[in-house]
Design a protein around this motif. Structure first.
Motif, mmCIF file in Angstrom:
data_model
loop_
_atom_site.group_PDB
_atom_site.id
_atom_site.type_symbol
_atom_site.label_atom_id
_atom_site.label_comp_id
_atom_site.label_asym_id
_atom_site.label_seq_id
_atom_site.Cartn_x
_atom_site.Cartn_y
_atom_site.Cartn_z
ATOM 1 N N THR A 42 0.818 -1.224 0.000
ATOM 2 C CA THR A 42 0.000 0.000 0.000
ATOM 3 C C THR A 42 0.846 1.267 0.000
ATOM 4 O O THR A 42 0.309 2.367 -0.147
ATOM 5 C CB THR A 42 -0.939 0.011 1.214
ATOM 6 O OG1 THR A 42 -0.186 -0.286 2.394
ATOM 7 C CG2 THR A 42 -2.050 -1.010 1.059
ATOM 8 N N GLY A 54 0.385 4.004 -2.626
ATOM 9 C CA GLY A 54 -0.446 5.188 -2.462
ATOM 10 C C GLY A 54 0.368 6.419 -2.086
ATOM 11 O O GLY A 54 0.061 7.534 -2.525
ATOM 12 N N HIS A 109 0.550 9.584 -4.488
ATOM 13 C CA HIS A 109 -0.192 10.667 -3.835
ATOM 14 C C HIS A 109 -1.694 10.502 -4.053
ATOM 15 O O HIS A 109 -2.421 11.485 -4.231
ATOM 16 C CB HIS A 109 0.287 12.033 -4.343
ATOM 17 C CG HIS A 109 1.725 12.322 -4.023
ATOM 18 N ND1 HIS A 109 2.124 13.024 -2.908
ATOM 19 C CD2 HIS A 109 2.870 11.963 -4.667
ATOM 20 C CE1 HIS A 109 3.440 13.110 -2.879
ATOM 21 N NE2 HIS A 109 3.912 12.466 -3.945
ATOM 22 N N LYS A 110 -2.136 9.254 -4.051
ATOM 23 C CA LYS A 110 -3.553 8.929 -4.212
ATOM 24 C C LYS A 110 -3.889 7.857 -3.186
ATOM 25 O O LYS A 110 -3.307 6.764 -3.200
ATOM 26 C CB LYS A 110 -3.860 8.403 -5.630
ATOM 27 C CG LYS A 110 -3.458 9.364 -6.740
ATOM 28 C CD LYS A 110 -4.314 10.616 -6.741
ATOM 29 C CE LYS A 110 -3.912 11.574 -7.867
ATOM 30 N NZ LYS A 110 -2.634 12.261 -7.596
ATOM 31 N N HIS A 111 -4.834 8.158 -2.286
ATOM 32 C CA HIS A 111 -5.155 7.246 -1.190
ATOM 33 C C HIS A 111 -5.883 6.010 -1.709
ATOM 34 O O HIS A 111 -6.838 6.130 -2.498
ATOM 35 C CB HIS A 111 -6.028 7.957 -0.155
ATOM 36 C CG HIS A 111 -6.031 7.278 1.173
ATOM 37 N ND1 HIS A 111 -6.694 6.092 1.410
ATOM 38 C CD2 HIS A 111 -5.428 7.615 2.351
ATOM 39 C CE1 HIS A 111 -6.517 5.725 2.660
ATOM 40 N NE2 HIS A 111 -5.749 6.629 3.255
ATOM 41 N N PRO A 112 -5.450 4.824 -1.289
ATOM 42 C CA PRO A 112 -6.092 3.591 -1.781
ATOM 43 C C PRO A 112 -7.569 3.460 -1.425
ATOM 44 O O PRO A 112 -8.297 2.720 -2.095
ATOM 45 C CB PRO A 112 -5.273 2.476 -1.123
ATOM 46 C CG PRO A 112 -3.953 3.096 -0.808
ATOM 47 C CD PRO A 112 -4.259 4.525 -0.472
ATOM 48 N N ASP A 113 -8.009 4.158 -0.387
ATOM 49 C CA ASP A 113 -9.404 4.017 0.036
ATOM 50 C C ASP A 113 -10.345 4.992 -0.661
ATOM 51 O O ASP A 113 -11.543 5.002 -0.373
ATOM 52 C CB ASP A 113 -9.507 4.225 1.558
ATOM 53 C CG ASP A 113 -8.820 3.119 2.338
ATOM 54 O OD1 ASP A 113 -8.620 2.029 1.765
ATOM 55 O OD2 ASP A 113 -8.477 3.342 3.515
ATOM 56 N N TYR A 165 -8.306 1.928 -6.784
ATOM 57 C CA TYR A 165 -7.463 0.783 -6.449
ATOM 58 C C TYR A 165 -8.308 -0.482 -6.455
ATOM 59 O O TYR A 165 -9.076 -0.726 -5.515
ATOM 60 C CB TYR A 165 -6.817 0.971 -5.079
ATOM 61 C CG TYR A 165 -5.719 2.018 -5.055
ATOM 62 C CD1 TYR A 165 -4.386 1.649 -5.039
ATOM 63 C CD2 TYR A 165 -6.028 3.377 -5.060
ATOM 64 C CE1 TYR A 165 -3.370 2.600 -5.015
ATOM 65 C CE2 TYR A 165 -5.032 4.338 -5.038
ATOM 66 C CZ TYR A 165 -3.706 3.939 -5.014
ATOM 67 O OH TYR A 165 -2.711 4.892 -5.000
ATOM 68 N N ALA A 202 -5.815 -3.494 -2.707
ATOM 69 C CA ALA A 202 -4.892 -2.751 -1.864
ATOM 70 C C ALA A 202 -4.655 -3.547 -0.593
ATOM 71 O O ALA A 202 -5.425 -3.454 0.373
ATOM 72 C CB ALA A 202 -5.444 -1.367 -1.546
ATOM 73 N N CYS A 225 -0.669 -4.454 -4.276
ATOM 74 C CA CYS A 225 -1.517 -3.266 -4.432
ATOM 75 C C CYS A 225 -1.522 -2.865 -5.897
ATOM 76 O O CYS A 225 -0.476 -2.886 -6.570
ATOM 77 C CB CYS A 225 -0.984 -2.116 -3.568
ATOM 78 S SG CYS A 225 -2.012 -0.626 -3.604
ATOM 79 N N ALA A 255 -3.002 0.136 -8.591
ATOM 80 C CA ALA A 255 -3.656 1.417 -8.883
ATOM 81 C C ALA A 255 -4.081 1.411 -10.341
ATOM 82 O O ALA A 255 -3.333 0.962 -11.212
ATOM 83 C CB ALA A 255 -2.719 2.580 -8.608
#
Length: 546
Positions: free
Chosen positions: A13, A16, A20-24, A40, A43, A48, A50
């Protein structure tokens, strides 16, 4: 169109952080031609992934295009743009992953600098050149490549394959490098762009290709395709790439048997290089290399002329604007460069520039004009030394002067330094009052670009009318050429001649006697016991009685 990037580096993870992109979260980014979505599909600690999904609005894209766009008529509305990876995806990738592509991660800087096990998948990629071209472009960059052709119709295998491939890349690569590889090579494989290609594309290519494009065996093909086969732009880009090494620009563009597309018949840099040439540092000269004088002259001559230019011939109308100061030296000649304490080889062009600067200081000159200044490498080195109170650069090529202004950062140059500098366009074979009034004039790798019948005019302009106190001239030693592997003929296609040591000595003696100058000959570069130095220098000092 879809792009997925996966990693198995634990914890996976961390991808992320780098992107600079949150997996959630699912994030959407508007584009001028549609919408890009980052999400994603998986993750976890072990793996993980993307995904970048680009939804292209074909109608908006068609309405924004001019009449000269590559897609026309019905093809504006019925095409593969919404489904196949292309320059549209490259633009979206550059926008959405801008910080990641720059290699920045303030939270985890060590992570951004480290290679990661990555897998990249593109289910539909236009590949004009087939799977073999994808292999040729990505393999040298450390990727294991799987490029499987997509059949035209699985129900009719006899129809054969389409021009699309399913591309899968795997390797241990820095994420920033991986993104830049995709940004450059997606439109190269597609061999087309959805927007107008202008000169700013050169800067984009050089920035994205930093650290890998110069050394790529297919760099000439990549450069030409990325710039839409516009030879004027490609010529300039190859000159910029040549600055990163010690090769002439024509050697960056070897002749290639490439299929024609369908439907188509610098002050701080100079100071660092100079310091290296003096042995002050063991680092490679940054951004130094072929000081190609003049860049690309003339309009795009078309595909046929491009192939001629790739083989080393000048583009039409470039003429004497192309000045190969350092770039004329064929690479890797024994002794042409020198070793510094770090074991790094100093390119000949850096040694030549350092030798000229040393002579100018020795002569006590405070005002210097670089005649045939090209892209401003020597001018930048002169400005870096406050002792030179007045510095001028003249070149026949307006493009070369434009590049020089950019490299010297004129728009951000302090007023005190800017007041010391003058750049102007002119020709060395015509009397020009602006050439007079300097302690010293430099002709660094210039005279060999002048047709022999016009050389007398140059002599009259420089020695007879401008009459500087000193003139420093450098030119290749043709006797040394056998030391350059694979070199045939002269060192640069624009050279009108190259002199032996005896011929250069005879010329300096004749000019000195005619115009009242004393001439001293000096070697530049490691001297070969039999063939002499790679570059020969003449230092003229005007007789006070003249």
């Amino acid at each position: 169109m879809l792009l997925t990037i996966s990693t198995t580096a634990r914890p996976a993870t961390d991808l992320g952080f780098l992107l600079h992109k949150h997996p959630d979260r699912v994030q959407r980014f508007g584009q001028s031609f549609g919408e890009a979505t980052v999400f994603y599909p998986e993750a976890g600690e072990e793996r993980c992934t993307a995904a970048l999904l680009l939804d292209v609005d074909s109608v908006t894209l068609a309405r924004s295009r001019g009449k000269n766009a590559p897609d026309f008529s019905l093809a504006q509305y019925v095409n593969d743009r919404p489904y196949a990876a292309s320059s549209l995806l490259a633009v979206a990738l550059a926008d959405v992953f801008r910080t990641a592509r720059a290699g920045r991660c303030h939270a985890r800087p060590e992570l951004a600098a480290a290679p990661l096990p990555l897998e990249i998948r593109l289910p539909a990629l236009p590949c004009r050149g087939g799977p073999e071209l994808a292999e040729r472009l990505f393999s040298p960059l450390g990727w294991r490549v799987s490029a499987r052709p997509v059949p035209l119709d699985e129900g009719f295998p006899e129809w054969g394959d389409s021009r699309y491939v399913r591309l899968e890349l795997s390797g241990t690569v820095r994420l920033a490098d991986a993104l830049n590889h995709l940004y450059v090579l997606l439109p190269v494989l597609d061999d087309g762009k959805h927007y107008w290609i202008a000169s700013d594309e050169i800067d984009k290519l050089v920035r994205a290709g930093e650290g890998w494009l110069y050394g790529h065996p297919e760099r000439a093909l990549i450069t030409r395709r990325y710039l839409g086969r516009r030879w004027a732009l490609a010529r300039t880009a190859l000159a910029r790439l040549a600055e990163l090494g010690d090769e002439p620009e024509e050697r960056l563009a070897p002749a290639l048997a490439e299929e024609a597309p369908e439907g188509e018949t610098a002050a701080d840099e100079a100071a660092a290089a100079e310091a290296e040439a003096r042995g002050a540092t063991g680092a490679d000269a940054p951004d130094a290399g072929a000081e190609v004088r003049g860049g690309a002259g003339g309009d795009d001559p078309g595909a046929d002329a491009e192939v001629r230019g790739a083989a080393g011939e000048d583009a039409p109308d470039a003429g004497a604007e192309v000045r190969g100061a350092a770039g004329e030296d064929a690479p890797d000649a024994a002794g042409a460069g020198a070793e510094v304490p770090g074991g790094k080889r100093v390119p000949l062009h850096a040694r030549r520039r350092a030798a000229v600067l040393e002579v100018l200081e020795e002569l006590g000159a405070t005002s210097v004009i670089d005649l045939g200044c090209g892209q401003g490498e020597l001018v930048g080195a002169l400005l870096a030394r406050p002792r030179f109170a007045r510095v001028a650069g003249m070149d026949v090529s307006a493009m070369a002067l434009t590049i020089a202004a950019r490299k010297l950062r004129l728009e951000r140059m302090p007023d005190s330094k800017r007041a010391r500098l003058t750049l102007f366009q002119g020709a060395l074979t015509y009397t020009d009052g602006r050439l007079a009034g300097y302690d010293a004039a430099v002709l660094m790798e210039v005279i060999e670009h002048v047709d022999p019948p016009r050389l007398a005019a140059l002599e009259q302009v420089v020695f007879g009318h401008a009459k500087p106190g000193h003139v420093v001239v450098t030119t290749p030693n043709v006797e040394y050429n056998p030391r350059y592997p694979f070199l045939t003929g002269l060192r640069h296609p624009d050279h009108r001649f190259e002199w032996t040591r005896a011929e250069f000595a005879a010329w300096t003696a004749r000019v000195g006697e005619r115009y009242g100058y004393r001439a001293e000959l000096r070697p530049v570069g490691e001297e070969d016991p039999e063939l002499g130095p790679p570059t020969q220098m003449g230092v003229f000092t005007r007789d006070q009685r003249s």
